[in-house]
Design a protein around this motif. Sequence first.
Motif, PDB file in Angstrom:
ATOM      1  N   GLU A  34     -11.884  11.056   3.052  1.00  0.00           N
ATOM      2  CA  GLU A  34     -13.019  10.511   2.230  1.00  0.00           C
ATOM      3  C   GLU A  34     -12.462  10.257   0.802  1.00  0.00           C
ATOM      4  OE1 GLU A  34     -17.501  11.543   0.692  1.00  0.00           O
ATOM      5  OE2 GLU A  34     -16.317  12.841   2.242  1.00  0.00           O
ATOM      6  N   ALA A  35     -11.677  11.138   0.451  1.00  0.00           N
ATOM      7  CA  ALA A  35     -11.263  10.929  -1.162  1.00  0.00           C
ATOM      8  C   ALA A  35     -10.412   9.867  -1.321  1.00  0.00           C
ATOM      9  CB  ALA A  35     -10.697  12.172  -1.592  1.00  0.00           C
ATOM     10  N   LEU A  36      -9.445   9.634  -0.357  1.00  0.00           N
ATOM     11  CA  LEU A  36      -8.546   8.545  -0.531  1.00  0.00           C
ATOM     12  C   LEU A  36      -9.214   7.245  -0.317  1.00  0.00           C
ATOM     13  CD1 LEU A  36      -5.593   9.866   1.384  1.00  0.00           C
ATOM     14  CD2 LEU A  36      -5.269   8.948  -0.495  1.00  0.00           C
ATOM     15  N   ARG A  37     -10.051   7.108   0.717  1.00  0.00           N
ATOM     16  CA  ARG A  37     -11.087   5.986   0.776  1.00  0.00           C
ATOM     17  C   ARG A  37     -11.841   5.562  -0.470  1.00  0.00           C
ATOM     18  NH1 ARG A  37     -11.466   8.162   5.958  1.00  0.00           N
ATOM     19  NH2 ARG A  37     -13.785   9.057   5.597  1.00  0.00           N
ATOM     20  N   TRP A  38     -12.249   6.632  -1.164  1.00  0.00           N
ATOM     21  CA  TRP A  38     -13.235   6.404  -2.245  1.00  0.00           C
ATOM     22  C   TRP A  38     -12.187   5.873  -3.364  1.00  0.00           C
ATOM     23  CZ3 TRP A  38     -13.080   8.039  -7.480  1.00  0.00           C
ATOM     24  CH2 TRP A  38     -14.178   8.040  -7.949  1.00  0.00           C
ATOM     25  N   ALA A  39     -11.053   6.534  -3.408  1.00  0.00           N
ATOM     26  CA  ALA A  39     -10.083   5.944  -4.533  1.00  0.00           C
ATOM     27  C   ALA A  39      -9.603   4.641  -4.196  1.00  0.00           C
ATOM     28  CB  ALA A  39      -8.975   7.160  -4.641  1.00  0.00           C
ATOM     29  N   ARG A  40      -9.368   4.313  -2.985  1.00  0.00           N
ATOM     30  CA  ARG A  40      -9.065   2.880  -2.853  1.00  0.00           C
ATOM     31  C   ARG A  40     -10.237   1.949  -2.972  1.00  0.00           C
ATOM     32  NH1 ARG A  40      -4.419   2.057  -0.483  1.00  0.00           N
ATOM     33  NH2 ARG A  40      -3.539   3.740   0.763  1.00  0.00           N
ATOM     34  N   ASP A  41     -11.544   2.293  -2.777  1.00  0.00           N
ATOM     35  CA  ASP A  41     -12.682   1.616  -3.031  1.00  0.00           C
ATOM     36  C   ASP A  41     -12.691   1.180  -4.632  1.00  0.00           C
ATOM     37  OD1 ASP A  41     -13.319   1.249  -0.218  1.00  0.00           O
ATOM     38  OD2 ASP A  41     -14.953   2.850  -0.780  1.00  0.00           O
ATOM     39  N   ARG A  42     -12.575   2.289  -5.539  1.00  0.00           N
ATOM     40  CA  ARG A  42     -12.294   1.982  -6.863  1.00  0.00           C
ATOM     41  C   ARG A  42     -11.368   0.994  -7.229  1.00  0.00           C
ATOM     42  NH1 ARG A  42     -15.833   4.631  -5.073  1.00  0.00           N
ATOM     43  NH2 ARG A  42     -16.544   2.616  -4.965  1.00  0.00           N
ATOM     44  N   ALA A  43     -10.202   1.367  -6.622  1.00  0.00           N
ATOM     45  CA  ALA A  43      -9.067   0.225  -7.110  1.00  0.00           C
ATOM     46  C   ALA A  43      -9.507  -1.124  -6.737  1.00  0.00           C
ATOM     47  CB  ALA A  43      -7.860   0.764  -6.315  1.00  0.00           C
ATOM     48  N   ARG A  44     -10.126  -1.243  -5.566  1.00  0.00           N
ATOM     49  CA  ARG A  44     -10.416  -2.927  -5.043  1.00  0.00           C
ATOM     50  C   ARG A  44     -11.516  -3.108  -6.002  1.00  0.00           C
ATOM     51  NH1 ARG A  44     -12.022  -1.294  -0.566  1.00  0.00           N
ATOM     52  NH2 ARG A  44     -10.015  -1.081   0.369  1.00  0.00           N
ATOM     53  N   GLU A  45     -12.425  -2.510  -6.532  1.00  0.00           N
ATOM     54  CA  GLU A  45     -13.408  -2.898  -7.496  1.00  0.00           C
ATOM     55  C   GLU A  45     -13.042  -3.168  -8.829  1.00  0.00           C
ATOM     56  OE1 GLU A  45     -16.109   0.384  -7.584  1.00  0.00           O
ATOM     57  OE2 GLU A  45     -16.890  -0.056  -5.355  1.00  0.00           O
ATOM     58  N   SER A  46     -11.737  -2.642  -9.116  1.00  0.00           N
ATOM     59  CA  SER A  46     -11.039  -2.618 -10.427  1.00  0.00           C
ATOM     60  C   SER A  46     -10.091  -3.767 -10.324  1.00  0.00           C
ATOM     61  CB  SER A  46     -10.599  -1.311 -10.973  1.00  0.00           C
ATOM     62  OG  SER A  46     -11.633  -0.377 -11.281  1.00  0.00           O
ATOM     63  N   GLY A  47      -9.727  -4.349  -9.182  1.00  0.00           N
ATOM     64  CA  GLY A  47      -8.813  -5.302  -9.167  1.00  0.00           C
ATOM     65  C   GLY A  47      -7.545  -4.711  -9.236  1.00  0.00           C
ATOM     66  N   LEU A  48      -7.347  -3.600  -8.925  1.00  0.00           N
ATOM     67  CA  LEU A  48      -5.855  -2.724  -9.081  1.00  0.00           C
ATOM     68  C   LEU A  48      -5.433  -2.615  -7.578  1.00  0.00           C
ATOM     69  CD1 LEU A  48      -6.867   0.160 -11.321  1.00  0.00           C
ATOM     70  CD2 LEU A  48      -5.556  -1.879 -12.079  1.00  0.00           C
ATOM     71  N   PRO A  49      -3.937  -3.075  -7.639  1.00  0.00           N
ATOM     72  CA  PRO A  49      -3.223  -2.717  -6.320  1.00  0.00           C
ATOM     73  C   PRO A  49      -3.095  -1.076  -6.229  1.00  0.00           C
ATOM     74  CG  PRO A  49      -1.728  -3.225  -7.942  1.00  0.00           C
ATOM     75  CD  PRO A  49      -3.104  -3.404  -8.573  1.00  0.00           C
ATOM     76  N   SER A  50      -3.072  -0.568  -4.995  1.00  0.00           N
ATOM     77  CA  SER A  50      -2.733   0.803  -4.796  1.00  0.00           C
ATOM     78  C   SER A  50      -1.879   0.974  -3.696  1.00  0.00           C
ATOM     79  CB  SER A  50      -4.276   1.481  -4.373  1.00  0.00           C
ATOM     80  OG  SER A  50      -4.841   1.057  -3.262  1.00  0.00           O
ATOM     81  N   VAL A  51      -1.166   2.089  -3.315  1.00  0.00           N
ATOM     82  CA  VAL A  51       0.093   2.239  -2.549  1.00  0.00           C
ATOM     83  C   VAL A  51      -0.533   2.126  -1.018  1.00  0.00           C
ATOM     84  CG1 VAL A  51       1.458   3.457  -4.150  1.00  0.00           C
ATOM     85  CG2 VAL A  51      -0.150   4.688  -2.632  1.00  0.00           C
ATOM     86  N   SER A  52       0.153   1.439  -0.220  1.00  0.00           N
ATOM     87  CA  SER A  52      -0.456   1.488   1.402  1.00  0.00           C
ATOM     88  C   SER A  52      -0.411   2.934   1.824  1.00  0.00           C
ATOM     89  CB  SER A  52       0.672   0.937   1.899  1.00  0.00           C
ATOM     90  OG  SER A  52       1.616   1.373   2.304  1.00  0.00           O
ATOM     91  N   PRO A  53      -1.151   3.294   2.789  1.00  0.00           N
ATOM     92  CA  PRO A  53      -1.135   4.618   3.667  1.00  0.00           C
ATOM     93  C   PRO A  53       0.602   5.062   3.944  1.00  0.00           C
ATOM     94  CG  PRO A  53      -3.007   3.261   4.306  1.00  0.00           C
ATOM     95  CD  PRO A  53      -2.005   2.267   3.474  1.00  0.00           C
ATOM     96  N   GLY A  54       1.139   3.911   4.333  1.00  0.00           N
ATOM     97  CA  GLY A  54       2.479   4.237   4.655  1.00  0.00           C
ATOM     98  C   GLY A  54       3.415   4.864   3.471  1.00  0.00           C
ATOM     99  N   THR A  55       3.284   4.207   2.222  1.00  0.00           N
ATOM    100  CA  THR A  55       3.897   4.602   1.167  1.00  0.00           C
ATOM    101  C   THR A  55       3.326   5.767   0.786  1.00  0.00           C
ATOM    102  OG1 THR A  55       4.146   2.423   0.679  1.00  0.00           O
ATOM    103  CG2 THR A  55       4.355   3.832  -1.314  1.00  0.00           C
TER     104      THR A  55
END
Length: 225
Positions: A34-55
């Motif tokens: 949940e924490a990672l999904r929350w952080a990814r959602d915030r990145a998406r809303e801010s227009g920021l890239p985030s590392v992939s799950p594999g990375t």
Amino acid sequence: MQSASRQLRGQERAITANRQTSWAFADAFVAEDEALRWARDRARESGLPSVSPGTGAALRLLAATADAKAVAEIGTGTGVSGIYLLHGMRPDGVLTTVDPEPDRQQFAREAFRTAGFAANRARFIPGRALDVLPRLADGGYDLVFCDGDRLESLDYLAESLRLLRPGGLVCFEGVFADGRTVDSASQPAEILRVRELLRAVRESQELIPSLLPVGDGLLCAVRRA
């Protein structure tokens, strides 16, 4: 001849398709909480890239392999990579994360808290990386993760060599640059700088390098003891 040529092209397509399928499978191999999904959602809303799950999984593995107690991160974002690094570090390890945007770091603070990390597990430093890194201790870090301005990547490398203990790791995110790094077409200065970084790491006598095909490319190197 034409038949043989068509056969080779068919084999190339099959190899490419198999690799793409394998890479997609590898990137989705580790489930995110949940924490990672929350952080990814915030990145998406801010227009920021985030590392992939594999990375992220690779970073967690490298931090654990290094038994990392002190990690420096260039580019906090909304905390996706930081969560992975903290999960791989020792329970008493501290992540020092640098970002020019304090608002992003507030998202990361909340993400780390949601992931269950105590507040003293992360040190947030707002500011430009090249202003902050010179203030960090020589040889005081087990791993340095670089996900900042590509134009500054060679400077990050120089600072990382100073910051890392012998046997420590430096990692650079996004070195494939969506395929532009190997594209023969004319490229902007930031892509030319990534090519210089790749050459510098590969040719350095101080480093043992590897280029991992996860996410958008993770360049890693160990500082020789």
